[in-house]
Design a protein around this motif. Sequence first.
Motif, PDB file in Angstrom:
ATOM      1  N   ARG A 201      -0.054  -1.103  -4.808  1.00  0.00           N
ATOM      2  CA  ARG A 201       1.031  -1.232  -5.741  1.00  0.00           C
ATOM      3  C   ARG A 201       0.791  -0.444  -7.155  1.00  0.00           C
ATOM      4  O   ARG A 201      -0.392  -0.568  -7.554  1.00  0.00           O
ATOM      5  N   PRO A 202       1.503   0.356  -7.462  1.00  0.00           N
ATOM      6  CA  PRO A 202       1.239   1.020  -8.694  1.00  0.00           C
ATOM      7  C   PRO A 202       1.287  -0.129  -9.705  1.00  0.00           C
ATOM      8  O   PRO A 202       2.128  -0.884  -9.971  1.00  0.00           O
ATOM      9  N   THR A 203       0.287   0.390 -10.847  1.00  0.00           N
ATOM     10  CA  THR A 203       0.211  -0.882 -11.723  1.00  0.00           C
ATOM     11  C   THR A 203       1.019  -0.063 -13.067  1.00  0.00           C
ATOM     12  O   THR A 203       0.893  -0.855 -14.067  1.00  0.00           O
ATOM     13  N   ASP A 204       1.579   1.119 -13.229  1.00  0.00           N
ATOM     14  CA  ASP A 204       2.184   1.354 -14.060  1.00  0.00           C
ATOM     15  C   ASP A 204       3.638   1.053 -14.381  1.00  0.00           C
ATOM     16  O   ASP A 204       4.418   1.445 -14.902  1.00  0.00           O
ATOM     17  N   LEU A 205       4.000   0.221 -13.454  1.00  0.00           N
ATOM     18  CA  LEU A 205       5.283  -0.365 -13.204  1.00  0.00           C
ATOM     19  C   LEU A 205       5.544  -1.754 -13.390  1.00  0.00           C
ATOM     20  O   LEU A 205       4.799  -2.559 -12.885  1.00  0.00           O
ATOM     21  N   LYS A 206       6.571  -2.085 -14.044  1.00  0.00           N
ATOM     22  CA  LYS A 206       6.720  -3.571 -14.615  1.00  0.00           C
ATOM     23  C   LYS A 206       7.056  -4.380 -13.088  1.00  0.00           C
ATOM     24  O   LYS A 206       6.729  -5.401 -12.916  1.00  0.00           O
ATOM     25  N   ASP A 207       7.990  -3.504 -12.545  1.00  0.00           N
ATOM     26  CA  ASP A 207       8.673  -4.135 -11.285  1.00  0.00           C
ATOM     27  C   ASP A 207       8.627  -3.105 -10.142  1.00  0.00           C
ATOM     28  O   ASP A 207       9.275  -2.166 -10.210  1.00  0.00           O
TER      29      ASP A 207
END
Length: 261
Positions: A201-207
């Motif tokens: 999962r990308p860590t730079d997105l809140k959702d």
Amino acid sequence: MRKLTILALAFVPSLAFADDKPPVTVYVRNASEKTALTSECETPVGGEMTCHFRQLTVTKPDEAKAEERISKATDDLLKSMDTQSQECPKFAAMVGALESGKPPADVDEKAFEDNWGKTPPEAKADTLTVLKAFMNLCGNRDRASAEAVARASETVEGSKCSITNWTFDKTFQLNYSTKRWQSTVQNSDSCGTIDYAEFARPTDLKDPGYFWNYTAKTLVTNPGGQTILGASCNTVDQQEHKFTWQAGEFFANCRYVQLSP
């Protein structure tokens, strides 16, 4: 009661990855390597999932090494002039034919028209520049003339992008503790390579929603061995290749495009 508890626990892993929205259709890219990936993943079964990949890669000669290529080509041209001088008369005839738009006597007229006649004006100009530089080299045979040929050729070859497109499949297992889908394949080559890949999962997105990042790397467990081509196993690419969830364009600066199978 005990049987019911065991039965309930048996469903926990399935619910874990179902709630975590496993990869379905994934678009990722590595802008620095000019590579894009599309992946279509099947519905996971028991924490295992197979994905079908399509990878598109654009390669282009390193612009920083243009002068190095020109210098080497200049040296090679000067060395070959003694043995290739018999080809010189052909350049003048070829230039005359291309400039007039009429095929040489030994060339089929339709084939000439299908090729040269449909060549874009910019490409025609590049071709004539290279051929005229060769004509000049035939007459002078000095370094300046050889360098002119090398630079004219670099204008074409140094700006040519090769586009490669291929497909492959990978099977992933869900790491329940990290929520990452991981693939590890031990190859049977003499270098003892292991192909590792993962969706995370990308860590730079809140959702993150349905977005995923993709990482691939090859590990060499026998660095003292040799590849099938006889090179040291230390030459095998062991760089970590990271693909981010963003889809879209990347800058390639191509003047010519060559499609590779």
